[in-house]
Enzyme design. Structure first.
Site, mmCIF file in Angstrom:
data_model
loop_
_atom_site.group_PDB
_atom_site.id
_atom_site.type_symbol
_atom_site.label_atom_id
_atom_site.label_comp_id
_atom_site.label_asym_id
_atom_site.label_seq_id
_atom_site.Cartn_x
_atom_site.Cartn_y
_atom_site.Cartn_z
ATOM 1 N N LYS A 128 0.963 -1.184 -0.225
ATOM 2 C CA LYS A 128 0.017 0.003 -0.104
ATOM 3 C C LYS A 128 0.782 1.137 -0.085
ATOM 4 O O LYS A 128 0.708 2.122 -0.349
ATOM 5 C CB LYS A 128 -0.955 -0.072 0.761
ATOM 6 C CG LYS A 128 -2.262 -1.562 1.382
ATOM 7 C CD LYS A 128 -2.775 -0.873 1.910
ATOM 8 C CE LYS A 128 -4.151 -1.070 1.721
ATOM 9 N NZ LYS A 128 -5.086 -1.320 2.821
ATOM 10 N N ASP A 167 -10.262 3.313 1.618
ATOM 11 C CA ASP A 167 -10.511 2.887 3.016
ATOM 12 C C ASP A 167 -11.105 3.797 4.055
ATOM 13 O O ASP A 167 -12.727 3.576 4.242
ATOM 14 C CB ASP A 167 -8.985 2.367 4.209
ATOM 15 C CG ASP A 167 -8.709 1.177 3.397
ATOM 16 O OD1 ASP A 167 -9.523 0.262 3.205
ATOM 17 O OD2 ASP A 167 -7.564 1.143 3.359
ATOM 18 N N GLY A 216 -5.266 2.811 17.240
ATOM 19 C CA GLY A 216 -3.954 1.986 16.071
ATOM 20 C C GLY A 216 -3.794 3.229 15.579
ATOM 21 O O GLY A 216 -4.441 4.718 15.176
ATOM 22 N N ALA A 217 -2.557 3.644 14.910
ATOM 23 C CA ALA A 217 -2.070 4.826 13.956
ATOM 24 C C ALA A 217 -1.755 4.071 13.303
ATOM 25 O O ALA A 217 -0.475 4.427 12.254
ATOM 26 C CB ALA A 217 -1.249 5.618 14.500
ATOM 27 N N GLY A 218 -1.609 2.959 12.253
ATOM 28 C CA GLY A 218 -1.175 2.069 11.387
ATOM 29 C C GLY A 218 -1.746 2.582 10.076
ATOM 30 O O GLY A 218 -2.553 3.479 10.190
ATOM 31 N N GLY A 219 -1.726 1.837 8.659
ATOM 32 C CA GLY A 219 -2.658 2.186 7.937
ATOM 33 C C GLY A 219 -4.109 2.673 7.721
ATOM 34 O O GLY A 219 -4.359 3.887 6.857
ATOM 35 N N TYR A 265 -12.072 -8.147 10.340
ATOM 36 C CA TYR A 265 -13.386 -8.692 9.757
ATOM 37 C C TYR A 265 -13.138 -10.411 9.780
ATOM 38 O O TYR A 265 -14.227 -11.316 9.655
ATOM 39 C CB TYR A 265 -13.784 -8.380 8.216
ATOM 40 C CG TYR A 265 -12.754 -8.244 7.393
ATOM 41 C CD1 TYR A 265 -11.825 -7.426 7.080
ATOM 42 C CD2 TYR A 265 -12.684 -9.464 5.755
ATOM 43 C CE1 TYR A 265 -10.461 -7.264 5.856
ATOM 44 C CE2 TYR A 265 -11.402 -9.355 5.366
ATOM 45 C CZ TYR A 265 -10.426 -8.461 5.411
ATOM 46 O OH TYR A 265 -9.665 -8.929 4.730
HETATM 47 P P1 NAP Z 1 -0.979 -1.621 10.334
HETATM 48 O O1 NAP Z 1 0.082 -0.418 9.344
HETATM 49 O O2 NAP Z 1 0.251 -3.174 10.352
HETATM 50 O O3 NAP Z 1 -1.311 -0.882 11.555
HETATM 51 C C1 NAP Z 1 -1.287 -2.321 12.937
HETATM 52 C C2 NAP Z 1 -1.723 -1.087 14.433
HETATM 53 O O4 NAP Z 1 -1.851 -1.625 14.549
HETATM 54 C C3 NAP Z 1 -0.792 -0.242 14.694
HETATM 55 O O5 NAP Z 1 -1.609 0.318 15.290
HETATM 56 C C4 NAP Z 1 -0.013 -1.358 15.780
HETATM 57 O O6 NAP Z 1 0.414 -0.373 16.923
HETATM 58 C C5 NAP Z 1 -1.584 -1.592 16.200
HETATM 59 N N1 NAP Z 1 -1.085 -3.598 17.110
HETATM 60 C C6 NAP Z 1 -0.634 -4.265 16.487
HETATM 61 N N2 NAP Z 1 -0.436 -5.536 17.012
HETATM 62 C C7 NAP Z 1 -0.965 -5.058 18.751
HETATM 63 C C8 NAP Z 1 -1.108 -5.134 19.506
HETATM 64 N N3 NAP Z 1 -0.827 -6.141 20.343
HETATM 65 N N4 NAP Z 1 -1.503 -4.314 20.975
HETATM 66 C C9 NAP Z 1 -1.825 -2.532 20.391
HETATM 67 N N5 NAP Z 1 -1.661 -2.310 18.945
HETATM 68 C C10 NAP Z 1 -1.518 -2.949 18.282
HETATM 69 O O7 NAP Z 1 -1.916 -2.182 9.863
HETATM 70 P P2 NAP Z 1 -3.607 -1.902 8.923
HETATM 71 O O8 NAP Z 1 -3.047 -1.893 7.229
HETATM 72 O O9 NAP Z 1 -3.470 -0.618 9.087
HETATM 73 O O10 NAP Z 1 -4.944 -2.614 9.495
HETATM 74 C C11 NAP Z 1 -5.832 -2.503 10.885
HETATM 75 C C12 NAP Z 1 -6.663 -4.155 10.652
HETATM 76 O O11 NAP Z 1 -7.530 -2.685 10.153
HETATM 77 C C13 NAP Z 1 -6.003 -4.781 10.324
HETATM 78 O O12 NAP Z 1 -6.525 -5.541 11.572
HETATM 79 C C14 NAP Z 1 -6.747 -4.850 8.711
HETATM 80 O O13 NAP Z 1 -7.267 -6.279 9.055
HETATM 81 C C15 NAP Z 1 -8.319 -3.820 9.246
HETATM 82 N N6 NAP Z 1 -8.037 -3.683 8.019
HETATM 83 C C16 NAP Z 1 -9.546 -3.278 7.342
HETATM 84 C C17 NAP Z 1 -10.048 -3.315 6.314
HETATM 85 C C18 NAP Z 1 -11.890 -3.382 6.177
HETATM 86 O O14 NAP Z 1 -11.891 -3.367 5.156
HETATM 87 N N7 NAP Z 1 -12.744 -4.119 7.054
HETATM 88 C C19 NAP Z 1 -9.097 -2.691 6.124
HETATM 89 C C20 NAP Z 1 -8.109 -1.809 5.793
HETATM 90 C C21 NAP Z 1 -7.198 -2.722 7.278
HETATM 91 P P3 NAP Z 1 1.829 -0.452 17.118
HETATM 92 O O15 NAP Z 1 1.718 1.742 15.708
HETATM 93 O O16 NAP Z 1 2.386 0.139 18.099
HETATM 94 O O17 NAP Z 1 3.237 -0.919 16.157
#
Ligand code: NAP
Length: 289
Positions: A71, A107, A131-134, A230
């Site tokens: 991404k 998104d 959260g503060a990821g993508g 999901y």
């Molecule tokens: P990402 O960029 O890897 O970010 C992951 C986030 O989760 C970060 O903020 C991370 O915190 C936090 N995290 C991971 N493990 C943790 C733990 N044990 N305790 C506390 N915080 C934790 O991932 P992403 O792309 O943002 O995706 C996040 C979620 O959203 C995923 O489950 C993904 O499947 C879902 N999602 C769903 C859709 C949809 O259409 N429904 C679309 C996009 C994403 P740190 O910064 O501290 O590492």
């Protein structure tokens, strides 16, 4: 579905992609709209990303969805980024307009449309975003324009602060954004008067289904709880929110609505979200068999 020399090709690139629900959802939409489009899934490794994007141009693919781990990296290989994708710094949808590759992120709009479709209007509300990821970046840029206040809680507080600064820089001081660490103390303090809680962390996702980012004692009946995860369909967070009487919204709704926004970018036609939701639920049930 009849494939011919006129069929326009769209697809998903990522790694892994084998279990993606997107082909079921997107092909159901094309069929229902009677469009001569097909959607395929393409596993693309990090090393092959540049070749894959050149291939998209060379083969005349109409559009691509982009998932992990591409991404962010894919932004370097495109001709243009729309404004939101530029601000967020990532792309999940590419449009091929006569050889010009334009990147979008759907998104955020997917999350907003999922909320509205389910009767939740975030305008003027206090939102707590975990959260503060993508995903959080994309969702926050859209929701911060609607909410009266947005509080970002993240395990790595520096990332939350960076996101809050980016939001304030782009949207101005009116965005009312704060950033804190993801701790019980902050959850208790912030959820007491929040309207909407959004989980954009991966906590609770398969295979760690027994984990939750929020202790159930901080959940209240007046809260809307929206989990972007999901898989599983009902996370522990959503189950506990439902048990305390809170309104819940699952990540499948967002998956469908962000996919719908991609379809609209590629075809210019309104996407059939109910058909897509039915296909998503069927795809999920099939995957469990
Ligand atoms: P990402 O960029 O890897 O970010 C992951 C986030 O989760 C970060 O903020 C991370 O915190 C936090 N995290 C991971 N493990 C943790 C733990 N044990 N305790 C506390 N915080 C934790 O991932 P992403 O792309 O943002 O995706 C996040 C979620 O959203 C995923 O489950 C993904 O499947 C879902 N999602 C769903 C859709 C949809 O259409 N429904 C679309 C996009 C994403 P740190 O910064 O501290 O590492």
């Amino acid at each position: 579905m009849k494939i011919s020399g006129r069929t326009r090709v769209c697809g998903l690139i990522g790694d892994p992609v084998e279990h993606s629900l997107s082909p079921s959802i997107q092909n159901a939409a094309f069929r229902s709209l009677g469009l001569d489009y097909v959607y395929v899934v393409l596993r693309v490794s990090k090393e092959s990303l540049e070749d894959a994007i050149l291939g998209m141009r060379g083969l005349g693919f109409r559009g691509l969805n982009v998932t992990m781990p591409h991404k962010i990296d894919v932004t370097r290989h495109l001709d243009e980024l729309d404004e939101t994708a530029k601000n967020v710094g990532s792309v999940n949808t590419i449009l091929n307009r006569n050889g010009l590759l334009i990147g979008y992120t759907t998104d955020g709009i997917g999350a907003l449309r999922a909320l509205r479709y389910n009767g939740v209007d975030p305008s003027g509300k206090k939102i707590v975003l975990l959260g503060a990821g993508g995903a959080s970046r994309s969702v926050s840029f859209t929701l911060a324009k609607e909410a009266s206040e947005i509080v970002i809680l993240n395990r790595t507080v520096e990332k939350a602060e960076r996101l809050a600064n980016d939001l304030t820089f782009v949207l101005g001081d009116g965005a009312k954004v704060r950033a804190e660490g993801l701790s019980d103390g902050n959850l208790k303090k912030e959820l007491v008067d929040a309207d909407v809680l959004v989980n954009a962390t991966s906590v609770g996702m398969h295979p760690k289904e027994e984990e939750t980012p929020v202790d159930r004692h901080f959940l209240r009946p007046k809260l809307v709880v929206f989990d972007l995860v999901y898989e599983p369909f009902e996370t522990r967070l959503l189950r506990e929110a439902r048990e305390v009487g809170a309104r819940t919204l699952d990540g499948l709704a967002m998956l469908v609505h962000q996919g719908a926004a991609s379809i609209e970018i590629w075809t210019g036609v309104s996407a059939p979200t109910e058909v897509m939701m039915k296909a998503a639920l069927e795809g999920l049930a099939e995957a469990k068999r």
